[in-house]
Design an enzyme around this catalytic site. Sequence first.
Site, PDB file in Angstrom:
ATOM      1  N   GLY A  66       0.786  -1.234   0.000  1.00 48.35           N
ATOM      2  CA  GLY A  66       0.000   0.000   0.000  1.00 48.35           C
ATOM      3  C   GLY A  66       0.810   1.273   0.000  1.00 48.35           C
ATOM      4  O   GLY A  66       0.278   2.342  -0.299  1.00 48.35           O
ATOM      5  N   SER A  67       2.109   1.187   0.328  1.00 48.63           N
ATOM      6  CA  SER A  67       2.936   2.397   0.348  1.00 48.63           C
ATOM      7  C   SER A  67       3.780   2.541  -0.912  1.00 48.63           C
ATOM      8  O   SER A  67       4.580   3.470  -1.016  1.00 48.63           O
ATOM      9  CB  SER A  67       3.855   2.383   1.581  1.00 48.63           C
ATOM     10  OG  SER A  67       4.729   1.260   1.538  1.00 48.63           O
ATOM     11  N   GLY A  71       0.080   1.400  -4.971  1.00 49.42           N
ATOM     12  CA  GLY A  71      -0.714   1.529  -3.755  1.00 49.42           C
ATOM     13  C   GLY A  71      -1.017   2.979  -3.416  1.00 49.42           C
ATOM     14  O   GLY A  71      -2.155   3.331  -3.071  1.00 49.42           O
ATOM     15  N   TYR A 195      11.563 -13.422 -11.564  1.00 51.93           N
ATOM     16  CA  TYR A 195      10.390 -12.593 -11.287  1.00 51.93           C
ATOM     17  C   TYR A 195       9.223 -12.999 -12.178  1.00 51.93           C
ATOM     18  O   TYR A 195       8.081 -13.117 -11.718  1.00 51.93           O
ATOM     19  CB  TYR A 195      10.759 -11.124 -11.520  1.00 51.93           C
ATOM     20  CG  TYR A 195       9.630 -10.149 -11.294  1.00 51.93           C
ATOM     21  CD1 TYR A 195       9.298  -9.737 -10.012  1.00 51.93           C
ATOM     22  CD2 TYR A 195       8.921  -9.609 -12.367  1.00 51.93           C
ATOM     23  CE1 TYR A 195       8.273  -8.814  -9.797  1.00 51.93           C
ATOM     24  CE2 TYR A 195       7.897  -8.693 -12.164  1.00 51.93           C
ATOM     25  CZ  TYR A 195       7.584  -8.309 -10.880  1.00 51.93           C
ATOM     26  OH  TYR A 195       6.564  -7.410 -10.672  1.00 51.93           O
ATOM     27  N   LYS A 199       5.535 -14.446 -10.967  1.00 56.97           N
ATOM     28  CA  LYS A 199       4.283 -13.760 -11.273  1.00 56.97           C
ATOM     29  C   LYS A 199       3.330 -14.650 -12.071  1.00 56.97           C
ATOM     30  O   LYS A 199       2.113 -14.630 -11.858  1.00 56.97           O
ATOM     31  CB  LYS A 199       4.571 -12.464 -12.039  1.00 56.97           C
ATOM     32  CG  LYS A 199       5.133 -11.350 -11.179  1.00 56.97           C
ATOM     33  CD  LYS A 199       4.106 -10.856 -10.169  1.00 56.97           C
ATOM     34  CE  LYS A 199       4.548  -9.616  -9.441  1.00 56.97           C
ATOM     35  NZ  LYS A 199       3.516  -9.099  -8.510  1.00 56.97           N
ATOM     36  N   PRO A 222      -0.490  -5.096 -15.981  1.00 57.94           N
ATOM     37  CA  PRO A 222      -0.191  -3.762 -16.498  1.00 57.94           C
ATOM     38  C   PRO A 222       1.104  -3.765 -17.297  1.00 57.94           C
ATOM     39  O   PRO A 222       1.983  -4.612 -17.090  1.00 57.94           O
ATOM     40  CB  PRO A 222      -0.045  -2.917 -15.231  1.00 57.94           C
ATOM     41  CG  PRO A 222       0.405  -3.888 -14.195  1.00 57.94           C
ATOM     42  CD  PRO A 222      -0.180  -5.224 -14.559  1.00 57.94           C
ATOM     43  N   LYS A 246      18.362  10.476 -13.075  1.00 56.87           N
ATOM     44  CA  LYS A 246      19.632  10.787 -13.736  1.00 56.87           C
ATOM     45  C   LYS A 246      19.588  12.149 -14.436  1.00 56.87           C
ATOM     46  O   LYS A 246      20.567  12.908 -14.415  1.00 56.87           O
ATOM     47  CB  LYS A 246      19.989   9.683 -14.740  1.00 56.87           C
ATOM     48  CG  LYS A 246      20.495   8.419 -14.084  1.00 56.87           C
ATOM     49  CD  LYS A 246      21.283   7.541 -15.036  1.00 56.87           C
ATOM     50  CE  LYS A 246      20.405   6.841 -16.025  1.00 56.87           C
ATOM     51  NZ  LYS A 246      21.192   5.864 -16.841  1.00 56.87           N
ATOM     52  N   ARG A 267       8.470   0.230 -25.439  1.00 54.38           N
ATOM     53  CA  ARG A 267       7.660  -0.080 -24.263  1.00 54.38           C
ATOM     54  C   ARG A 267       6.323   0.668 -24.332  1.00 54.38           C
ATOM     55  O   ARG A 267       6.225   1.760 -24.904  1.00 54.38           O
ATOM     56  CB  ARG A 267       8.382   0.331 -22.973  1.00 54.38           C
ATOM     57  CG  ARG A 267       9.661  -0.444 -22.676  1.00 54.38           C
ATOM     58  CD  ARG A 267       9.391  -1.891 -22.343  1.00 54.38           C
ATOM     59  NE  ARG A 267      10.607  -2.613 -22.001  1.00 54.38           N
ATOM     60  CZ  ARG A 267      11.348  -3.310 -22.867  1.00 54.38           C
ATOM     61  NH1 ARG A 267      10.987  -3.345 -24.150  1.00 54.38           N
ATOM     62  NH2 ARG A 267      12.426  -3.943 -22.475  1.00 54.38           N
TER      63      ARG A 267
END
Length: 373
Positions: A66-67, A71, A195, A199, A222, A246, A267
């Site tokens: 949530g942080s 979130g 990863y 997922k 997403p 940067k 992307r």
Amino acid sequence: MQQVFHTWIWGSSAIPPCRSSPVLSGWMVNVGGQPFSGLSRDAQLGLSQGSGWAIQEQSRMLVTGGSGLVGRAIERVVKTESGEREGEEWVFLSSKEANLLSAEETRAAFEKHRPTHVIHLAAMVGGLFRNMRQNLDFWRNNVHINDNVLQAAHEFGVVKVVSCLSTCIFPDKTTYPIDETMIHNGPPHESNFGYAYAKRMIDVQNRAYFQQYGVQYTAVIPTNVFGPHDNFNIEDGHVLPGLIHKTYLAKKEGKPLHVWGSGRALRQFIYSLDLARLFLWVLREYDEVDPIILSVGEEDELSIKFAADAVVEALGFKGDVIYDTSKADGQFKKTASNAKLRKYLPDFKFTPFKQAIKETCDWFVANYDSARK
């Protein structure tokens, strides 16, 4: 705090019946009708009483992670855009409150908050180069987190779970555009396979929970997310927040901006506030176990160079931009189709990319001292 009790109510028409959904390769189920091929007897008995899942008027929404970037975006939409509905109570769980790598701490958090609905965002995340260094860590930690959250949700009778996946889960060798049916068609890109496989397993678990218990756990996929409250770490963050940090430093120090890679990789980027709005729709309205891609359209796919130019413009950087081709580009493209999303929400308006970049850069500059970096 008022205690919220949650129950299953079968046979209501408040939520439309779930459409045909592949549980495992080679066979289908239908939530709203017959037959329930492959469903356990318990799941069949529950679902055969009526179609769909209805929920009580009082709901408690728990957001893991949530942080973090998404979130905080959901919290903003809920609190400032009238995203919260009557009868809803929202809890935004951070890693400071519970270490979700621990099954005991995860259960304790669910015991404390007693959620009826969960948006599962918590994960070990990082950019390309951190993934390349730590594939095993990304696999093990995310598998533990996901299993702990989904099992606690099951044990505490959560009505619906929406987990967050990523387009990196799709096969590296594939045809484009990729869509929701192609997740398990081959191995992901080797740069972040730990990863990606972790997922992917959320989708497998969601289908297994549905098959065995008839519960409504689903996931969203997403594309590359960015926005305020991102992790702007240059070494380990994702491409856009890293570029923003940067560029900020290059302007401040009067030095050239060095962009890792050739800039040619493509992307699709989604602004965190747009994703937050779509998450609320999925939580309340989307009734499939099958995941759904949340993305801008194929026509909005951008090169890293275009993204870098947008950051340079937003921050007013006037120096030289140098592309370091000794650094890896990662997967060249991951073009995703949002046809399924557009079938449901044909009129959804995404924030224009340059506007979203400007808002994110302005937030980073204003919050530089406290931003994650």
